[in-house]
Motif scaffolding. Structure first.
Motif, PDB file in Angstrom:
ATOM      1  N   PRO A 289       0.942  11.181   4.750  1.00 39.07           N
ATOM      2  CA  PRO A 289      -0.046  10.282   5.145  1.00 39.07           C
ATOM      3  C   PRO A 289      -0.335  10.792   6.062  1.00 39.07           C
ATOM      4  CG  PRO A 289       2.050   9.358   4.380  1.00 39.07           C
ATOM      5  CD  PRO A 289       2.697  10.378   4.447  1.00 39.07           C
ATOM      6  N   ASP A 290      -1.567  10.175   6.094  1.00 36.39           N
ATOM      7  CA  ASP A 290      -2.554  10.464   7.701  1.00 36.39           C
ATOM      8  C   ASP A 290      -1.530   9.818   8.806  1.00 36.39           C
ATOM      9  OD1 ASP A 290      -4.229  10.888   9.338  1.00 36.39           O
ATOM     10  OD2 ASP A 290      -5.911   9.843   8.877  1.00 36.39           O
ATOM     11  N   ARG A 328       5.610   9.562   0.872  1.00 35.83           N
ATOM     12  CA  ARG A 328       3.980   8.331   0.822  1.00 35.83           C
ATOM     13  C   ARG A 328       5.440   7.473   0.262  1.00 35.83           C
ATOM     14  NH1 ARG A 328       4.914  10.867  -5.525  1.00 35.83           N
ATOM     15  NH2 ARG A 328       6.651   9.739  -6.226  1.00 35.83           N
ATOM     16  N   GLU A 329       3.870   6.150   0.184  1.00 37.61           N
ATOM     17  CA  GLU A 329       4.803   4.286   0.343  1.00 37.61           C
ATOM     18  C   GLU A 329       4.966   3.684  -0.491  1.00 37.61           C
ATOM     19  OE1 GLU A 329       2.870   2.900   3.838  1.00 37.61           O
ATOM     20  OE2 GLU A 329       4.290   3.527   5.791  1.00 37.61           O
ATOM     21  N   ASP A 330       5.923   2.998  -1.093  1.00 42.52           N
ATOM     22  CA  ASP A 330       5.878   2.281  -2.121  1.00 42.52           C
ATOM     23  C   ASP A 330       5.506   0.898  -2.181  1.00 42.52           C
ATOM     24  OD1 ASP A 330       5.240   2.010  -4.821  1.00 42.52           O
ATOM     25  OD2 ASP A 330       7.068   3.411  -5.631  1.00 42.52           O
ATOM     26  N   ASP A 331       5.962   0.139  -3.470  1.00 41.19           N
ATOM     27  CA  ASP A 331       6.143  -0.763  -3.321  1.00 41.19           C
ATOM     28  C   ASP A 331       5.599  -1.668  -2.374  1.00 41.19           C
ATOM     29  OD1 ASP A 331       7.095  -3.438  -4.295  1.00 41.19           O
ATOM     30  OD2 ASP A 331       8.688  -3.123  -3.404  1.00 41.19           O
ATOM     31  N   HIS A 332       4.388  -1.340  -2.280  1.00 44.70           N
ATOM     32  CA  HIS A 332       2.970  -2.366  -0.940  1.00 44.70           C
ATOM     33  C   HIS A 332       3.526  -2.017   0.456  1.00 44.70           C
ATOM     34  CE1 HIS A 332       1.737  -4.630  -4.218  1.00 44.70           C
ATOM     35  NE2 HIS A 332       2.882  -4.824  -4.497  1.00 44.70           N
ATOM     36  N   VAL A 401      14.424  12.556  -5.304  1.00 42.43           N
ATOM     37  CA  VAL A 401      13.490  11.790  -4.848  1.00 42.43           C
ATOM     38  C   VAL A 401      14.725  10.494  -4.216  1.00 42.43           C
ATOM     39  CG1 VAL A 401      11.850   9.725  -4.977  1.00 42.43           C
ATOM     40  CG2 VAL A 401      11.540  11.623  -6.810  1.00 42.43           C
ATOM     41  N   VAL A 402      14.157  10.753  -2.658  1.00 43.96           N
ATOM     42  CA  VAL A 402      15.294   9.483  -1.787  1.00 43.96           C
ATOM     43  C   VAL A 402      14.267   8.234  -1.712  1.00 43.96           C
ATOM     44  CG1 VAL A 402      15.930   9.175   0.663  1.00 43.96           C
ATOM     45  CG2 VAL A 402      16.177  11.227  -0.245  1.00 43.96           C
ATOM     46  N   ARG A 403      14.788   6.977  -1.596  1.00 46.10           N
ATOM     47  CA  ARG A 403      13.668   6.186  -1.303  1.00 46.10           C
ATOM     48  C   ARG A 403      14.643   4.916   0.082  1.00 46.10           C
ATOM     49  NH1 ARG A 403      10.323   4.117  -5.232  1.00 46.10           N
ATOM     50  NH2 ARG A 403      11.334   1.994  -4.511  1.00 46.10           N
ATOM     51  N   LEU A 404      13.599   5.435   0.584  1.00 42.98           N
ATOM     52  CA  LEU A 404      14.498   4.695   2.218  1.00 42.98           C
ATOM     53  C   LEU A 404      13.410   2.508   2.574  1.00 42.98           C
ATOM     54  CD1 LEU A 404      15.178   7.526   4.132  1.00 42.98           C
ATOM     55  CD2 LEU A 404      16.845   6.189   3.282  1.00 42.98           C
ATOM     56  N   PRO A 405      14.300   1.736   3.227  1.00 43.55           N
ATOM     57  CA  PRO A 405      12.928   0.938   3.175  1.00 43.55           C
ATOM     58  C   PRO A 405      12.261   1.001   4.453  1.00 43.55           C
ATOM     59  CG  PRO A 405      15.499   0.424   3.737  1.00 43.55           C
ATOM     60  CD  PRO A 405      15.990   1.416   3.044  1.00 43.55           C
ATOM     61  N   THR A 406      11.486   0.931   4.940  1.00 41.52           N
ATOM     62  CA  THR A 406      10.602   1.431   5.799  1.00 41.52           C
ATOM     63  C   THR A 406      10.320   0.481   6.706  1.00 41.52           C
ATOM     64  OG1 THR A 406       8.904  -0.244   4.743  1.00 41.52           O
ATOM     65  CG2 THR A 406       9.262   2.445   4.049  1.00 41.52           C
ATOM     66  N   ILE A 407       9.826   0.094   8.033  1.00 44.43           N
ATOM     67  CA  ILE A 407       9.824  -0.785   9.036  1.00 44.43           C
ATOM     68  C   ILE A 407       8.765  -1.173   9.617  1.00 44.43           C
ATOM     69  CG2 ILE A 407      12.013  -0.630   9.933  1.00 44.43           C
ATOM     70  CD1 ILE A 407      11.279   0.780  11.623  1.00 44.43           C
ATOM     71  N   ARG A 408       7.721  -2.013  10.082  1.00 48.58           N
ATOM     72  CA  ARG A 408       6.830  -2.225  10.396  1.00 48.58           C
ATOM     73  C   ARG A 408       6.380  -2.093  12.325  1.00 48.58           C
ATOM     74  NH1 ARG A 408       2.641  -4.712   8.105  1.00 48.58           N
ATOM     75  NH2 ARG A 408       3.428  -5.736   6.676  1.00 48.58           N
ATOM     76  N   PRO A 409       6.044  -1.271  12.734  1.00 50.15           N
ATOM     77  CA  PRO A 409       5.615  -1.333  13.829  1.00 50.15           C
ATOM     78  C   PRO A 409       5.940  -2.501  14.600  1.00 50.15           C
ATOM     79  CG  PRO A 409       5.126   1.059  12.473  1.00 50.15           C
ATOM     80  CD  PRO A 409       4.906  -0.677  11.957  1.00 50.15           C
ATOM     81  N   ALA A 410       6.068  -2.839  15.960  1.00 47.99           N
ATOM     82  CA  ALA A 410       5.842  -4.144  16.628  1.00 47.99           C
ATOM     83  C   ALA A 410       4.632  -3.696  16.583  1.00 47.99           C
ATOM     84  CB  ALA A 410       6.909  -3.808  17.305  1.00 47.99           C
ATOM     85  N   HIS A 411       3.286  -2.464  17.557  1.00 50.10           N
ATOM     86  CA  HIS A 411       2.670  -2.295  18.030  1.00 50.10           C
ATOM     87  C   HIS A 411       1.460  -1.051  17.952  1.00 50.10           C
ATOM     88  CE1 HIS A 411       3.684  -5.374  21.509  1.00 50.10           C
ATOM     89  NE2 HIS A 411       4.566  -4.409  21.133  1.00 50.10           N
ATOM     90  N   PRO A 431      -5.740   2.304   2.410  1.00 51.00           N
ATOM     91  CA  PRO A 431      -4.354   2.912   2.117  1.00 51.00           C
ATOM     92  C   PRO A 431      -4.560   4.102   3.168  1.00 51.00           C
ATOM     93  CG  PRO A 431      -5.379   1.953  -0.052  1.00 51.00           C
ATOM     94  CD  PRO A 431      -6.679   1.530   0.976  1.00 51.00           C
ATOM     95  N   ARG A 432      -3.844   5.304   3.715  1.00 53.21           N
ATOM     96  CA  ARG A 432      -4.121   6.137   4.052  1.00 53.21           C
ATOM     97  C   ARG A 432      -4.374   7.583   3.742  1.00 53.21           C
ATOM     98  NH1 ARG A 432       1.457   5.177   8.317  1.00 53.21           N
ATOM     99  NH2 ARG A 432       2.328   4.480   5.318  1.00 53.21           N
ATOM    100  N   PRO A 433      -5.326   8.607   4.008  1.00 55.78           N
ATOM    101  CA  PRO A 433      -5.701   9.416   2.804  1.00 55.78           C
ATOM    102  C   PRO A 433      -3.999  10.527   2.933  1.00 55.78           C
ATOM    103  CG  PRO A 433      -6.532   9.570   4.611  1.00 55.78           C
ATOM    104  CD  PRO A 433      -6.066   8.618   5.171  1.00 55.78           C
ATOM    105  N   LEU A 434      -3.762  10.843   1.563  1.00 57.63           N
ATOM    106  CA  LEU A 434      -3.011  12.226   2.056  1.00 57.63           C
ATOM    107  C   LEU A 434      -3.430  13.497   2.495  1.00 57.63           C
ATOM    108  CD1 LEU A 434      -0.903  11.858  -1.493  1.00 57.63           C
ATOM    109  CD2 LEU A 434       0.261  10.713   0.668  1.00 57.63           C
ATOM    110  N   GLN A 435      -2.470  14.201   3.094  1.00 58.27           N
ATOM    111  CA  GLN A 435      -3.119  15.567   3.722  1.00 58.27           C
ATOM    112  C   GLN A 435      -2.519  16.540   2.566  1.00 58.27           C
ATOM    113  OE1 GLN A 435      -5.706  16.034   5.838  1.00 58.27           O
ATOM    114  NE2 GLN A 435      -5.682  13.076   5.336  1.00 58.27           N
ATOM    115  N   SER A 436      -3.030  17.021   1.945  1.00 61.71           N
ATOM    116  CA  SER A 436      -2.303  18.564   1.805  1.00 61.71           C
ATOM    117  C   SER A 436      -2.475  19.861   1.648  1.00 61.71           C
ATOM    118  CB  SER A 436      -2.528  18.364  -0.043  1.00 61.71           C
ATOM    119  OG  SER A 436      -1.665  17.031  -0.730  1.00 61.71           O
ATOM    120  N   VAL A 437      -1.472  20.418   2.329  1.00 58.47           N
ATOM    121  CA  VAL A 437      -1.314  21.932   2.751  1.00 58.47           C
ATOM    122  C   VAL A 437      -0.490  22.783   2.061  1.00 58.47           C
ATOM    123  CG1 VAL A 437      -2.266  21.382   5.066  1.00 58.47           C
ATOM    124  CG2 VAL A 437       0.019  21.323   4.821  1.00 58.47           C
TER     125      VAL A 437
END
Length: 459
Positions: A289-290, A328-332, A401-411, A431-437
């Motif tokens: 993601p960007d 990538r991010e999943d589940d909203h 596939v590794v799935r980990l819970p995300t955290i929302r930055p405070a700022h 949504p943030r675009p995916l950068q492919s290289v």
């Protein structure tokens, strides 16, 4: 990371509960066996009593004075005589009387009616037919009372057995908890003590290898290269043991946790393995993601997950193949996914679960698989409240596939973007675009350098 309860505490608690349940199950089974035998004995004795009552009534009973809970009906070939005490509704059984009058053979049957069971015996008596009806409601009540008493006794006994088993299990498992703690501390201490001398041996082996490049023979160089590779792998094993011991440590001994940018870890891992990929003529593809994808945990442990998955994919991908890493991010946005796909040999789907077992060596493991890598990865991911799965078909590549819970930055970030969920613009959030290289060998076969801009996140 894991809560205040450590892995050791969970193992001990599970062992105590298992002992308690097994003791309770054993006692409950014993009570059920005793209850079943008692019920069978009571049932058989009641049936025998009922048959005796029917036989006596049919032989000697009179209409005017039948035994208790019994009715006697006489048929003299012309009429039915039920006496002054009429039988229950539905009796006498005229079909049974007609059959016995014709065949002169006794019949016994049961009739379920009015919430009870009627036992009926019809047999010849003299020139006529007698039918005896016995009401078994009191016998049925005795059976219900016996069952109720045994069920209550079994419930109380089961609870008492589970409590007793838990107490006994607590005392029996206490040495196990102490042994687990000692084992963890020994592994951690031994790993700490071994890291320095192994590192020194590795450095000296590298120095000797460089010297052999200038002065030694080809055989010396080959032997020293093997020695350098062996010491490096030995250091990796010690690091894995140390990391496993730290993950099982008490909370006070755990490494500090905090926000970890999964995207940055993947970019760093790809940069560190790009030369190796070029040597093996394997193309690396990166899709991120960007912006940062932040999870909570131990950065060094999560870095090991990313690096080990990438190294595993490279080791099993033949020249000309491709390894793709996707973040990538999943589940909203509540779950971060790291996907590592390769076009290698793959593995048998039947071995999917065994891949994560300690000391499991799959086909073609060679010298690099010591049975700890993937097992340690699952341990790390599980301690971070995540999951790791694998899928493959033989000769069609593998996907981890590794799935980990995300955290929302405070700022939000300094550039004004609300990092972690999307880019804030006027009118809403997109949504943030995916950068492919991609990086890989040049058409001429010489490994080109990987441009720096290819290994950075888009923005």
């Amino acid at each position: 990371m894991i809560p205040a309860q450590t892995i050791e505490q969970l193992i001990v608690r599970r062992a105590r509960l298992r002992i308690g349940l097994l003791v309770g199950l054993a006692i409950g089974t014993l009570l059920a066996l005793v209850g079943g035998i008692s019920y069978a004995v009571l049932f058989q004795s009641q049936q025998s009593q009922i048959q005796r009552e029917l036989a006596w009534g049919a032989e000697h009973g009179k209409i005017a004075g039948p035994p208790a809970c019994s009715w006697i009906i006489l048929y003299d070939g012309g009429r039915l005589d039920t006496g002054v005490n009429p039988p229950p509704p539905g009796f006498p059984l005229r079909d049974a009387i007609a059959t016995v009058a014709t065949t002169r053979t006794a019949e016994t049957t049961e009739v379920h009616a009015d919430g009870t069971v009627y036992h009926v015996r019809t047999q010849p008596r003299g020139d006529g037919v007698v039918q005896v009806v016995f009401d078994a409601r009191f016998q049925l009540a005795d059976r219900r009372h016996l069952l109720t008493a045994f069920l209550l006794a079994a419930a109380v006994g089961l609870v008492a057995a589970i409590l007793t088993g838990t107490v006994v299990g607590r005392r029996a498992v206490a040495p196990l908890a102490d042994a687990l703690g000692r084992q963890r501390r020994f592994v951690a201490d031994a790993s700490h003590e071994l890291r320095t001398p192994i590192a020194q041996v590795h450095v000296r082996a590298q120095m000797l290898a460089r010297r052999a490049d200038r002065e030694g023979s080809d055989a010396d160089r080959r032997d020293l290269d093997r020695l350098v590779g062996t010491t490096r792998r030995l250091g990796e094993i010690v690091d894995e043991l140390l990391l496993s011991a730290r993950l099982a440590a008490v909370p006070a001994d755990l490494p500090p946790t905090g926000p970890v940018d999964l995207t940055a870890l993947v970019v760093e891992a790809l940069a560190s393995e790009s030369d190796r990929a070029d040597e093996r003529q394997v193309t690396l593809a990166l899709s991120v993601p960007d912006g940062p994808v932040q999870v909570s945990g131990v950065e060094s442990a999560l870095r090991r997950v990313v690096c080990e998955l990438l190294a595993n994919a490279l080791a099993h991908t033949p020249p000309g193949g491709r390894v793709e890493l996707t973040v990538r991010e999943d589940d909203h946005g509540r779950v971060a996914e790291l996907v590592v796909e390769d076009t290698g040999d793959g593995f048998d789907p039947a071995d999917t679960e065994r891949l994560f077992d300690r000391f499991h060596r799959g086909a073609g493991a060679g010298d690099r698989n010591f049975g700890l890598g993937l097992a340690l990865l699952r341990e790390v991911v599980t301690c971070h409240r995540g999951t790791i799965t694998a899928a493959s078909r033989p000769h069609e590549g593998a996907t981890f596939v590794v799935r980990l819970p995300t955290i929302r930055p405070a700022h939000p970030g300094r550039d004004g973007r609300a990092s972690g969920r999307g880019e804030r613009q006027s009118g809403g959030t997109r949504p943030r675009p995916l950068q492919s290289v991609e990086s890989g060998p040049s058409p001429s076969g010489s490994p080109p350098p990987v441009p720096a801009e290819r290994l950075t996140r888009g923005g």
